[in-house]
Design an enzyme around this catalytic site. Structure first.
Site, short mmCIF file in Angstrom:
data_model
loop_
_atom_site.label_atom_id
_atom_site.label_comp_id
_atom_site.label_asym_id
_atom_site.label_seq_id
_atom_site.Cartn_x
_atom_site.Cartn_y
_atom_site.Cartn_z
N GLU A 286 86.51 31.11 20.14
CA GLU A 286 87.60 30.13 20.21
C GLU A 286 88.20 30.19 21.63
O GLU A 286 87.81 31.02 22.46
CB GLU A 286 88.69 30.40 19.16
CG GLU A 286 89.66 29.23 19.03
CD GLU A 286 90.58 29.26 17.81
OE1 GLU A 286 90.45 30.14 16.94
OE2 GLU A 286 91.44 28.36 17.73
N HIS B 110 84.74 27.22 19.80
CA HIS B 110 85.44 26.80 18.58
C HIS B 110 86.67 26.03 19.04
O HIS B 110 87.79 26.54 19.06
CB HIS B 110 85.84 28.04 17.75
CG HIS B 110 86.45 27.72 16.43
ND1 HIS B 110 85.70 27.53 15.29
CD2 HIS B 110 87.74 27.56 16.04
CE1 HIS B 110 86.51 27.27 14.27
NE2 HIS B 110 87.76 27.28 14.71
N ASP C 47 92.61 24.77 17.44
CA ASP C 47 93.30 23.94 16.44
C ASP C 47 94.36 23.07 17.12
O ASP C 47 94.60 23.18 18.31
CB ASP C 47 93.92 24.83 15.35
CG ASP C 47 94.99 25.77 15.91
OD1 ASP C 47 94.81 26.25 17.04
OD2 ASP C 47 95.99 26.02 15.23
N ASP D 68 77.76 32.24 21.01
CA ASP D 68 78.16 30.94 21.54
C ASP D 68 77.88 29.89 20.48
O ASP D 68 76.99 29.05 20.61
CB ASP D 68 77.41 30.63 22.84
CG ASP D 68 77.83 29.29 23.41
OD1 ASP D 68 78.89 28.77 22.98
OD2 ASP D 68 77.10 28.75 24.27
O1 9MR Z 1 89.78 26.73 13.13
C1 9MR Z 1 90.66 27.79 12.83
C2 9MR Z 1 91.02 28.51 14.11
O2 9MR Z 1 91.70 27.66 14.97
C3 9MR Z 1 91.81 29.76 13.79
O3 9MR Z 1 91.98 30.56 14.93
C4 9MR Z 1 91.11 30.59 12.75
C5 9MR Z 1 91.90 31.81 12.33
O4 9MR Z 1 93.18 31.47 11.89
O5 9MR Z 1 90.84 29.82 11.62
C6 9MR Z 1 90.00 28.73 11.89
O6 9MR Z 1 89.72 28.11 10.73
C7 9MR Z 1 88.73 28.71 9.94
C8 9MR Z 1 89.31 29.40 8.73
O7 9MR Z 1 90.26 30.40 9.07
C9 9MR Z 1 88.23 29.98 7.87
N1 9MR Z 1 87.28 28.95 7.51
C10 9MR Z 1 86.67 28.28 8.65
C11 9MR Z 1 87.76 27.64 9.47
C12 9MR Z 1 87.23 26.74 10.58
O8 9MR Z 1 86.00 27.08 11.05
O1 9MR Z 2 95.15 35.25 18.90
C1 9MR Z 2 95.35 35.51 17.54
C2 9MR Z 2 94.75 36.85 17.20
O2 9MR Z 2 95.41 37.88 17.89
C3 9MR Z 2 94.80 37.08 15.71
O3 9MR Z 2 94.10 38.27 15.41
C4 9MR Z 2 94.21 35.89 14.98
C5 9MR Z 2 94.25 36.03 13.48
O4 9MR Z 2 95.56 36.02 13.01
O5 9MR Z 2 94.87 34.72 15.35
C6 9MR Z 2 94.78 34.41 16.70
O6 9MR Z 2 95.53 33.25 16.94
C7 9MR Z 2 95.04 32.02 16.47
C8 9MR Z 2 96.20 31.31 15.80
O7 9MR Z 2 96.59 32.01 14.65
C9 9MR Z 2 95.88 29.87 15.46
N1 9MR Z 2 95.40 29.17 16.59
C10 9MR Z 2 94.25 29.79 17.18
C11 9MR Z 2 94.57 31.17 17.64
C12 9MR Z 2 93.42 31.79 18.41
O8 9MR Z 2 92.39 32.20 17.61
#
Ligand code: 9MR
Ligand code: 9MR
Length: 611
Positions: free
Chosen positions: A589, A538, A209, A580
């Site tokens: 991600e 991701h 993100d 993947d």
């Molecule tokens: O793209 C988002 C990613 O960067 C975050 O780590 C993740 C968890 O917070 O959320 C992703 O967004 C997803 C969302 O939480 C649920 N719907 C799909 C989103 C994008 O694929």
């Molecule tokens: O790295 C984070 C992981 O430990 C958590 O379980 C998860 C859900 O809260 O979020 C991860 O962090 C995400 C952050 O919230 C948004 N940017 C992407 C991060 C990596 O997935």
């Protein structure tokens, strides 16, 4: 039976051949072959040629390290051979019962092949049945991946153009200048009411993100600077071709500086830190320049403020050497760290609770939370760093009052071990002068670390993938590769530094072997490296840039037993629950706090090549 005898005779001929190459092995191989033949009741010999799955560290091996390859999918007594680049036979042998190990998750079974006796640098080919794999023995195994892992942070930079001369085909125009960020109602003060515009440019996008989070920035920088005293020699000349390269500062510090500058802008006038700079909702999978949502700084929090204090205090210490290139920075960072610590003392339990925030304020914020309801470990880490930088007893006293009661793997939400290992490296590799008080903390830290390491490495050679990581379901959480395999390997290297016992280094490398390919799915979990690596992370930039290959040097999350986007996963088994696929954000991600582990690990592995 007839077939058995023929095969046995054939084995003897091979043994003789091997004997010519390496006489000492004859006895052992002969004995093992006969033993295995007698023991085995279920063997099928000859039969069809199966495809073997060869699990191997795809980065290669240092000349003197343990080199174990794991082979699956073929029956016992199959032969293997190794040739060098000019086709000369180097080694031959058989998959033997003694070297067979089972998965803790299933009936899968594999054989270990130990190729440690191959020490001459060069390319080699291992062939098992009809499957052939190339591997390399060399001194610079992790150089390229370490450089790419640092460079990956450059690709995450917001607020400046990513130019072709540094980024090649991955160049892109500047975006997210963040010079007009709004103070969210949750962060309003008298001095800065809601809607106040502040400038908060630069910094790294957090992950897939585009938001910028203080907790995770502090952790990522903390993890890299933590190991810095140990790897400084190695990193100081590593040129990764970023705009600042060649200015007399190690590129790793140049790159980190870009995010430190941003972090400084996130400190409110009262010393507290905004938890994050974010859009209300995640952006779609578009390029940075196509993002339109307003960005905000939201509520201040104790954890963010202390992570800031810790990483700024460290930076102040480490960047002091480079006053010429960064005039005034070292002092500025320390002042900022102290003001932050003071704020935290006055606001010790201001946690970031997004659901509460969203009940009271608008717009609602639905991006990453980095929510953490305990700030004791952040107090500990910050106090430790402030003591190491200032030498002021007050901070040592503070640290002593927040000592952790047990050992924990350092992750963004639990940073006490960053404090412990920072302390140890300061005295073992850095400039620290010991006193009786500092020795107390040192022994405390060392005991916790060594006790953990001894339990952790126990019996790793008897596991299917011959690594301490990867045998329990709980190993496979979100970010298993970074927060498990890599971070645990780093801790083992730190244990090696304080004990000089090589078993810890050997086991650290075993985790690296796992991460770079010796794992059930054969993935090298870093984009752009190895024979099989993630192509669809991701990661919004990699997804939207129209270029087939993802940005290189990114460590993906990896298998996650609780991955919940069911449709993406072929396997239930924890160590295979990875996809993947761009949609698989719980396994595929990327993130700055994972790449920091990759940078630190590869630099540390390069630093210690012995054994
Ligand atoms: O793209 C988002 C990613 O960067 C975050 O780590 C993740 C968890 O917070 O959320 C992703 O967004 C997803 C969302 O939480 C649920 N719907 C799909 C989103 C994008 O694929
Ligand atoms: O790295 C984070 C992981 O430990 C958590 O379980 C998860 C859900 O809260 O979020 C991860 O962090 C995400 C952050 O919230 C948004 N940017 C992407 C991060 C990596 O997935």
């Amino acid at each position: 039976m007839f077939f058995c005898i023929i095969h046995f005779a054939y084995s003897l001929i091979i043994c003789n051949f091997v004997a010519k190459l390496q006489p000492i092995y004859l006895g052992i191989i002969m004995k093992k072959t006969i033993f295995a033949l007698l023991l085995s009741s279920s063997m099928t010999l000859g039969a069809s040629a199966q495809d073997a799955a060869i699990h191997i560290n795809q980065m290669g091996f240092f000349p003197h390290q343990e080199k174990v390859v794991v082979v699956e999918g073929v029956k016992m007594l199959k032969k293997y051979n190794v040739t060098d680049a000019s086709g000369h036979k180097i080694e031959r042998g058989f998959l033997l019962k003694d070297n067979a190990y089972r998965s803790t998750f299933s009936d899968d079974q594999a054989y270990h092949i130990d190729l440690s006796s191959i020490i001459r640098p060069g390319d080699y080919y291992l062939e098992v049945n009809k499957t052939k794999t190339k591997f390399t023995v060399k001194n610079d195994v992790y150089d390229d991946v370490c450089k790419a892992a640092i460079k990956a942070f450059y690709y995450q930079r917001s607020g400046m153009p990513i130019e072709a001369k540094y980024a090649g085909k991955w160049n892109r125009p500047a975006a997210h200048m963040d010079t007009e960020v709004l103070v969210h109602p949750s962060a309003a003060t008298e001095a800065r009411p809601a809607g106040t515009k502040i400038s908060s440019p630069k910094g790294w996008y957090d992950a897939g993100d585009y938001n910028k989070y203080i907790v995770n920035s502090g952790f990522a920088i903390g993890q890299m600077l933590n190991i810095y005293p140990l790897v400084e020699e190695y990193l100081k000349d590593l040129d990764v071709n970023i705009p600042e390269s060649g200015n007399g500062v190690p590129d790793i510090l140049n790159e980190i500086y870009y995010n430190l500058e941003w972090m400084l802008t996130m400190q409110d006038t009262d010393g507290g830190l905004y938890h994050k700079l974010t859009t209300p909702n995640f952006e779609g999978f578009v390029m940075p320049k196509d993002c339109k949502q307003q960005r905000y700084v939201v509520q201040k929090s104790t954890c963010a403020t202390l992570d800031f204090a810790a990483s700024m205090a460290m930076a102040s210490r480490i960047y002091a050497k480079y006053e010429k290139q960064f005039p005034g920075f070292s002092k500025k960072a320390l002042d900022a760290a102290k003001r932050a610590y003071l704020w935290a003392l006055q606001n010790p339990e201001v946690y970031y609770r997004q659901e509460v925030l969203n009940k009271n304020f608008s717009p609602k914020v639905n991006t990453g939370t980095y929510g953490d309801m305990n700030a004791k470990d952040e107090f500990f880490w910050a106090a430790i760093e402030l003591y190491l930088t200032t030498g002021s007893d007050m901070f040592l006293k503070e640290a002593n009052s927040y000592k952790p009661s047990n050992f924990s793997i350092p992750v963004w939400g639990n940073v006490s071990t960053l404090g412990l290992t920072s302390w140890l490296l300061h005295y073992y590799c850095g400039t620290g002068k010991r006193t009786s008080e500092t020795l107390q903390m040192e022994n405390f830290a060392k005991d916790l670390l060594v006790n953990w390491a001894d339990k952790y490495i126990n019996n790793s050679e008897k596991t299917m993938f011959m690594a301490p990581f990867g045998t329990k379901k709980s190993d496979f959480h979100w970010a298993s590769m970074a927060e498990g395999a890599a971070t645990e390997a780093l801790l083992l290297i730190q244990t090696y530094v304080v004990t000089k016992d090589k078993k810890y280094l050997i086991n650290a490398r075993r985790n690296a072997d796992y991460l770079f390919g010796r794992n059930p799915l054969n993935y090298c979990y870093v984009t752009g490296f190895g024979q099989k690596s993630p192509m669809n992370p991701h990661h919004r930039i990699s997804a939207a840039d129209g270029i087939e290959e993802p940005i290189p040097g990114l460590l993906v999350g990896g298998p996650n037993a609780t991955a919940n986007e069911g449709k993406y996963y072929e396997f239930e088994q924890p160590d295979k629950r990875y996809a993947d696929n761009q949609g698989s954000y719980t396994t595929n991600e990327i993130a700055i706090n994972w790449n920091s582990a990759l940078v630190a690990l590869t630099a540390a592995l390069q630093t210690y090549q012995e054994y």
